[in-house]
Design a protein around this motif. Structure first.
Motif, mmCIF file in Angstrom:
data_model
loop_
_atom_site.group_PDB
_atom_site.id
_atom_site.type_symbol
_atom_site.label_atom_id
_atom_site.label_comp_id
_atom_site.label_asym_id
_atom_site.label_seq_id
_atom_site.Cartn_x
_atom_site.Cartn_y
_atom_site.Cartn_z
ATOM 1 N N GLU A 16 -13.530 -15.042 59.732
ATOM 2 C CA GLU A 16 -14.634 -15.953 60.040
ATOM 3 C C GLU A 16 -14.443 -16.649 61.386
ATOM 4 O O GLU A 16 -15.388 -17.143 61.994
ATOM 5 N N LEU A 17 -13.190 -16.705 61.811
ATOM 6 C CA LEU A 17 -12.843 -17.437 63.030
ATOM 7 C C LEU A 17 -13.303 -16.689 64.284
ATOM 8 O O LEU A 17 -13.121 -15.485 64.392
ATOM 9 N N GLN A 18 -13.922 -17.433 65.215
ATOM 10 C CA GLN A 18 -14.237 -16.850 66.525
ATOM 11 C C GLN A 18 -13.627 -17.753 67.581
ATOM 12 O O GLN A 18 -13.695 -18.978 67.477
ATOM 13 N N TYR A 19 -13.006 -17.154 68.577
ATOM 14 C CA TYR A 19 -12.342 -17.931 69.622
ATOM 15 C C TYR A 19 -12.387 -17.152 70.916
ATOM 16 O O TYR A 19 -12.729 -15.964 70.930
ATOM 17 N N LEU A 20 -12.022 -17.810 72.000
ATOM 18 C CA LEU A 20 -12.022 -17.140 73.293
ATOM 19 C C LEU A 20 -10.621 -17.141 73.893
ATOM 20 O O LEU A 20 -9.851 -18.085 73.693
ATOM 21 N N GLN A 21 -10.351 -16.075 74.615
ATOM 22 C CA GLN A 21 -9.098 -15.970 75.355
ATOM 23 C C GLN A 21 -9.396 -15.317 76.687
ATOM 24 O O GLN A 21 -10.337 -14.528 76.806
ATOM 25 N N ALA A 22 -8.572 -15.620 77.679
ATOM 26 C CA ALA A 22 -8.737 -15.040 79.011
ATOM 27 C C ALA A 22 -7.676 -13.974 79.238
ATOM 28 O O ALA A 22 -6.481 -14.285 79.231
ATOM 29 N N PRO A 23 -8.085 -12.725 79.418
ATOM 30 C CA PRO A 23 -7.118 -11.646 79.672
ATOM 31 C C PRO A 23 -6.162 -11.959 80.822
ATOM 32 O O PRO A 23 -4.999 -11.585 80.772
ATOM 33 N N LEU A 24 -6.629 -12.668 81.834
ATOM 34 C CA LEU A 24 -5.760 -13.014 82.971
ATOM 35 C C LEU A 24 -4.480 -13.706 82.494
ATOM 36 O O LEU A 24 -3.381 -13.391 82.949
ATOM 37 N N LEU A 25 -4.627 -14.655 81.556
ATOM 38 C CA LEU A 25 -3.458 -15.375 81.038
ATOM 39 C C LEU A 25 -2.706 -14.544 80.009
ATOM 40 O O LEU A 25 -1.476 -14.541 79.981
ATOM 41 N N GLU A 26 -3.431 -13.843 79.173
ATOM 42 C CA GLU A 26 -2.797 -13.023 78.132
ATOM 43 C C GLU A 26 -1.863 -11.989 78.743
ATOM 44 O O GLU A 26 -0.761 -11.765 78.261
ATOM 45 N N ARG A 27 -2.342 -11.362 79.819
ATOM 46 C CA ARG A 27 -1.575 -10.284 80.440
ATOM 47 C C ARG A 27 -0.248 -10.754 81.027
ATOM 48 O O ARG A 27 0.671 -9.968 81.219
ATOM 49 N N SER A 28 -0.148 -12.037 81.329
ATOM 50 C CA SER A 28 1.086 -12.558 81.927
ATOM 51 C C SER A 28 2.269 -12.409 80.971
ATOM 52 O O SER A 28 3.407 -12.272 81.394
ATOM 53 N N GLY A 29 1.979 -12.468 79.682
ATOM 54 C CA GLY A 29 3.037 -12.378 78.685
ATOM 55 C C GLY A 29 3.892 -13.632 78.593
ATOM 56 O O GLY A 29 4.801 -13.709 77.775
ATOM 57 N N LEU A 30 3.602 -14.633 79.425
ATOM 58 C CA LEU A 30 4.447 -15.835 79.477
ATOM 59 C C LEU A 30 3.897 -17.003 78.676
ATOM 60 O O LEU A 30 4.616 -17.950 78.376
ATOM 61 N N ALA A 31 2.593 -16.946 78.366
ATOM 62 C CA ALA A 31 1.976 -18.072 77.676
ATOM 63 C C ALA A 31 0.998 -17.572 76.619
ATOM 64 O O ALA A 31 0.485 -16.452 76.716
ATOM 65 N N VAL A 32 0.777 -18.392 75.608
ATOM 66 C CA VAL A 32 -0.292 -18.123 74.651
ATOM 67 C C VAL A 32 -1.323 -19.229 74.819
ATOM 68 O O VAL A 32 -0.977 -20.366 75.159
#
Ligand SMILES: [Zn+2]
Length: 287
Positions: A16-32
């Motif tokens: 049911e949950l919908q959220y947004l994430q930015a691939p730019l940050l995700e791809r870094s692997g350093l932060a969630v």
């Protein structure tokens, strides 16, 4: 989709949950990190459904449960939340390891401030908004992260530039290496301000499209995302490390977002968080 749009926030679903994430940050692997929507929570009426802020008149238990549902996919609990009291200023606070949970409940806040920075892994810095912007920053060379809140007052006082400077001064971070992402917020077509507010932006040099332009009478359209984007560039963020806002308008999308302006103040808040990843035991760091 353009390369630019591909860096910024995208919508994801998990039950049911919908959220947004930015691939730019995700791809870094350093932060969630993530930015919530109003979908997937348990609040009712004008606060339906995933209200994350206590000061909206919502029941304490519902806010807690909504935060639990939103944070759970990343292994965080509501008890972990770090938050300051947002006052539409430009105060910046550093969170240390002992500050885990400061802001998890009312009266436990890490003081007043509209931006948080940390170099401690696993500490979820949070911000709350319904039209205002949240700025997510990662300094991979430290590493350190920041989360800033900017409405018109913060934007007028260059919160974006100030938080970049804080990461630089406190941790020796290099702006040219930083990644910056702008959250959903109210778009320039939906957001109008009066002449006195517009005058302050004109004075600061933000006259004309895409920043500020005349609407009807004494009203002016103000595009907060466009100004924050320009401020981040001026602070030294490189084009390829910057994911612009503007794609998701909180007022245009009542199905996804709360909007303070659209709902005349009677509404909930979305929540954003960013945390440095904890390196798991046995995980080898390659540099
Ligand atoms: Zn809009």
């Amino acid at each position: 989709m353009s390369a630019e749009a591909g860096r910024g926030f995208q919508l994801y679903r998990r039950g049911e949950l919908q959220y947004l994430q930015a691939p730019l940050l995700e791809r870094s692997g350093l932060a969630v990190h993530a930015f919530s929507t109003r979908r997937g929570g348990c609040s009712e009426g004008v606060l339906a459904t995933l209200n994350t802020a206590f000061h909206t008149g919502d029941e304490y238990e519902r806010v807690w449960e909504n935060r639990r549902r939103f944070l759970e996919p990343w292994g965080f609990r509501p008890e972990d939340v770090v938050a300051a009291i947002q006052v539409h200023g430009v105060g910046i606070r550093e969170a240390g390891a002992a500050d885990r949970g400061r802001g998890a409940a009312p009266r436990s806040f890490l003081g007043e401030g509209d931006a948080l920075i940390t170099a401690v892994p696993g500490l979820p810095l949070t911000g709350y908004a319904a039209d205002c912007l949240l700025l997510f920053l990662l300094a991979p060379d430290v590493p350190a992260v920041a989360l800033a809140h900017a409405g018109w007052r913060g934007t007028r006082q260059n919160m974006a530039g100030r938080v970049v400077a804080a990461l630089q001064q406190r941790y020796g971070a290099e702006p040219a290496a930083m990644l910056a992402v702008i959250s959903p917020g109210i778009c320039g077509r939906c957001y109008t301000v009066d002449g006195s507010v517009a005058g302050q932006f004109i004075e600061a040099g933000w006259e004309g499209r895409p920043y500020l332009w005349q609407a009807a009478g004494d009203a002016f359209h103000l595009d907060l995302a466009a100004i924050n984007e320009a401020q981040l560039r001026r602070a030294g963020i490189r084009e390829e490390n910057l994911a612009p806002g503007g794609r998701w308008c909180t007022s245009c999308r009542p199905d996804l977002f709360y909007s303070y302006r659209r709902e005349k103040g009677k509404t909930g808040r979305m929540m954003g968080f960013i945390a440095l990843r904890e390196v798991a035991a046995g995980e080898v760091s390659v540099s």
